[in-house]
Design a protein around this motif. Structure first.
Motif, short mmCIF file in Angstrom:
data_model
loop_
_atom_site.label_atom_id
_atom_site.label_comp_id
_atom_site.label_asym_id
_atom_site.label_seq_id
_atom_site.Cartn_x
_atom_site.Cartn_y
_atom_site.Cartn_z
N ASP A 66 0.81 -1.23 0.00
CA ASP A 66 0.00 0.00 0.00
C ASP A 66 0.84 1.27 0.00
O ASP A 66 0.29 2.37 0.01
N PRO A 107 -3.53 -1.77 -7.39
CA PRO A 107 -3.27 -0.36 -7.14
C PRO A 107 -4.45 0.34 -6.46
O PRO A 107 -5.61 0.09 -6.78
N SER A 110 -7.40 3.12 -8.44
CA SER A 110 -7.23 2.74 -9.83
C SER A 110 -8.54 2.71 -10.62
O SER A 110 -8.54 2.70 -11.84
N SER A 114 -10.44 -1.22 -5.40
CA SER A 114 -9.40 -1.62 -4.45
C SER A 114 -9.96 -1.78 -3.04
O SER A 114 -9.72 -2.80 -2.38
N LYS A 195 -0.87 4.99 -14.66
CA LYS A 195 -0.50 5.49 -13.33
C LYS A 195 -0.64 7.01 -13.26
O LYS A 195 0.34 7.76 -13.23
#
Length: 332
Positions: A66, A107, A110, A114, A195
């Motif tokens: 994380d 991720p 994202s 998550s 990203k």
């Protein structure tokens, strides 16, 4: 003594003390079904390791993957908070405790659910430790509370497919009325996560509070066509239907190279292309695993040329949802 009776006696003399659970990432909205459709994928996902201990309480002992972003505070971490809520609801929070290790394998922020994956893994793990007293339907409200803690609103479109697996329709979020839809056997997706930072709250703030009736009618037709296409395994109908005229035009602004990625995916044979959840992850829907792999690689190369790092995942729809990948017992 018969073998079946012996097996029952042995099982009754054991108690489950440790369990490791995987829960999958999800693609919320399924392009045109804002807040009411979603599906689970085989990867990525999160793992929760949970251990029963004598001392009452719920404790996070370790978090990996994380980058230091998640809280160890029991009341603030979605996994521990939801597990504690379930134990309190069952009235057994003072009888024993649990220690939790959370392994983030996907991720954060994202658009792939998550927080939902972590929450579902945690609740599935505690329910397994307890001997499965609750059905998945009964676990759902606890999962939704995890989403409320994570992002301020109790969304169901990520936790439902993560919990039930497959493709889910949220007929009513207020009453947790969730329907599993058919999954055509050749359905595959290419999911690409650029990203870049697109917080869910920011993405929601851009959405218009009012829409034109003609656009709403178009979207309703697309959703109906999508569901019909799933029942009929009609890929041509799916391709015509998976088009978002309400949310995508606004949210796409926050995702660099979105329309270039979309054009590339469609040119390579995608049935449809859109935003996963609130983004920035994007998804190309196909009826061929090989095409999905080609699309994922092509989009990754395109983003790299634009100096944007990305992760890629190619998957069929995950029909199982959370699963136990390890369990330990103690003889009593």
């Amino acid at each position: 003594m018969e073998a079946s009776n012996l097996k029952e006696r042995l099982e009754e003399s054991r108690i489950l003390t440790e369990v490791r659970v995987f829960a999958p990432a999800t693609v919320a909205n399924m392009i045109c079904g804002y807040d009411i459709l979603g599906f689970a994928v085989n990867e990525p996902g999160d793992e929760v390791f949970m251990k029963r201990v004598a001392t009452p309480g719920v404790r996070i002992t370790e978090i990996t993957g994380d980058e230091g972003r998640l809280s160890y505070d029991t009341d603030k971490n979605t996994v521990s908070a939801c597990v504690l809520s379930l134990l309190e609801k069952l009235g057994i929070d003072k009888e024993f405790g649990v220690e939790i290790t959370l392994h983030k394998q996907m991720p954060i922020g994202s658009g792939l659910g998550s927080s939902a994956a972590s929450t579902v893994a945690g609740l599935f793990a505690i329910n397994t430790l307890l001997g499965n007293p609750l059905t998945k339907q009964e676990l759902l409200p606890f999962c939704v509370e995890g989403e409320r803690l994570a992002c301020g609103t109790g969304h169901v479109d990520n936790v439902a497919p993560a919990l039930f697996g497959g493709i889910t329709l949220i007929r009513s979020a207020d009453t947790f009325d969730v329907i599993k839809l058919p999954v055509p056997k050749d359905l595959h997706v290419a999911v690409v996560f650029p990203k870049v930072d697109v917080p869910t709250r920011d993405a929601r703030q851009l959405i218009k509070e009012k829409v034109y009736l003609k656009d709403a009618v178009t979207q309703w037709g697309n959703i109906a066509g999508l569901i019909a296409g799933l029942y009929e395994s009609d890929y041509s109908l799916l391709a015509r239907s998976m088009n978002d005229v309400l949310i995508e035009p606004t949210r796409a602004i926050l995702i660099p190279e979105f329309y270039e990625m979309k054009e590339l995916a469609l040119s390579l044979g995608a049935l449809s292309f859109g935003i996963s959840g609130s983004g920035p992850a994007v998804v190309a829907v196909t009826n061929d695993a090989a095409i999905a792999k080609v699309i994922a690689a092509a989009i990754a190369a395109h983003l790299a040329a634009a100096e944007i790092e990305s992760f890629q995942y190619v998957s069929a729809v995950n029909n199982e949802g959370p699963k136990v990948i390890h369990a330990s017992y103690e003889t009593i």
